[in-house]
Design an enzyme around this catalytic site. Structure first.
Site, short mmCIF file in Angstrom:
data_model
loop_
_atom_site.label_atom_id
_atom_site.label_comp_id
_atom_site.label_asym_id
_atom_site.label_seq_id
_atom_site.Cartn_x
_atom_site.Cartn_y
_atom_site.Cartn_z
N ASP A 83 -50.01 23.23 43.00
CA ASP A 83 -50.70 23.98 43.37
C ASP A 83 -49.76 25.05 43.54
OD1 ASP A 83 -52.47 26.06 42.69
OD2 ASP A 83 -54.39 25.06 43.70
N ASN B 283 -56.29 27.15 32.37
CA ASN B 283 -55.49 28.20 32.51
C ASN B 283 -55.03 29.55 31.62
OD1 ASN B 283 -52.93 25.98 34.17
ND2 ASN B 283 -54.78 27.25 35.18
C1 FPP Z 1 -50.59 26.08 39.59
O1 FPP Z 1 -50.47 27.48 40.56
C2 FPP Z 1 -49.34 26.39 38.30
C3 FPP Z 1 -49.55 26.20 37.58
C4 FPP Z 1 -50.90 26.48 36.48
C5 FPP Z 1 -48.11 26.36 36.22
C6 FPP Z 1 -47.13 25.30 36.98
C7 FPP Z 1 -46.44 24.79 35.73
C8 FPP Z 1 -45.32 25.05 36.25
C9 FPP Z 1 -44.75 24.69 37.41
C10 FPP Z 1 -44.37 24.38 35.11
C11 FPP Z 1 -43.54 22.84 35.20
C12 FPP Z 1 -42.68 22.78 33.94
C13 FPP Z 1 -42.17 21.78 33.43
C14 FPP Z 1 -41.07 22.14 32.37
C15 FPP Z 1 -43.23 20.55 33.09
P1 FPP Z 1 -50.57 28.44 40.41
O2 FPP Z 1 -49.96 29.90 39.56
O3 FPP Z 1 -52.38 28.54 40.17
O4 FPP Z 1 -50.53 28.89 42.26
P2 FPP Z 1 -51.27 29.65 42.96
O5 FPP Z 1 -52.85 28.69 43.13
O6 FPP Z 1 -50.92 30.67 44.31
O7 FPP Z 1 -52.17 30.99 42.52
#
Ligand code: FPP
Length: 240
Positions: free
Chosen positions: A27, A75
């Protein structure tokens, strides 16, 4: 204590059988990008690089099973361009990971309700899973994953099989993570202290480690800190 072992060269093994499986809630990508005046999508791209670095490090210190929460069933509610970016990152990984996984002795599995993805992508995921299945290290990538959906899916499978006296083992065997030990440690970056529908059944006795570090900044040193916290705890599994 395991972590006090001197790190000797590339293949130092720093964990033991008490810590077989680490799962990550990655996250903080969006906030990381916004803090830099960049679009949230940029945070996911950098987060994907962090994922590769952390996966490599976990393998190096001897973690046999690693699970990452790449995309949840919830998501899809994000803005379409952000969803598209994450899907592109995942598709890119799927199309390119096979050779590297083989070189690094990794069995790559995709967990979640994969029926929503294109046939091409699903075939590719099944092929990677099948062709890397002999490898000793296991990496589960959770895509369109939700703990409740997973339990519902397992129940539906059991009902379809005509099962009446359902046991815990029956349920575990029908989860997307079947054959994978439960996580010993679940790490969540980004400062929130909730479980967000991740590995609901499997986390029954997991230790949790929460950190304010945003996922793109998460480093091998942060893994060490989480592992050290894990070894400082006394797991009683309901006993005394
Ligand atoms: C949450 O952070 C993250 C996600 C919903 C996506 C995570 C995916 C990746 C890191 C890519 C992984 C790649 C592979 C190939 C497995 P957020 O967007 O909710 O962050 P925030 O809380 O700051 O809004």
């Amino acid at each position: 204590m395991v972590l006090e072992k001197e790190k000797k060269g590339e293949d130092a093994v720093l964990v033991d059988e008490r810590l077989r499986h680490i799962a990550f809630i990655m996250d903080g990508n969006g906030r990381w990008a916004q803090k830099r005046g960049m679009p949230r999508s940029y945070g996911h791209a950098v987060g994907a690089e962090t994922f590769r670095r952390i996966a490599e490090y976990c393998r190096k210190i001897g973690i046999r099973y690693m699970t990452v929460y790449a995309f949840s069933t919830e998501n899809w509610n994000r803005p379409p361009d952000e969803v598209q970016t994450i899907m592109n990152i995942l598709a890119d990984y799927i199309h390119n990971c096979a050779e590297k996984a083989e070189d690094e002795n990794i069995h790559v599995r995709f967990i979640g309700n994969l029926s929503v993805f294109s046939q091409d992508l699903r075939e590719k995921m099944e092929k990677i899973d099948r062709e890397t299945a002999h490898n000793p290290f296991c990496l589960n990538i959770a895509m369109n994953y939700g703990g409740r959906e997973e339990l519902m899916h397992a129940c539906q499978a059991l009902v379809r099989d005509g099962k009446i006296d359902i046991t815990e083992a029956d349920i575990a065997a029908n989860l997307y993570t079947a054959n994978c030990p439960d996580p010993d440690l679940i790490v969540r970056t980004g400062g929130d202290t909730r479980i967000s529908n991740f590995l609901l059944w499997q986390s029954a006795y997991a230790e949790y480690y929460f950190t304010d570090v945003l996922w793109p900044d998460f480093s091998p040193e942060d893994v060490d800190a989480a592992v050290a916290a894990f070894y400082s705890r006394h797991r009683r599994f309901g006993g005394v």
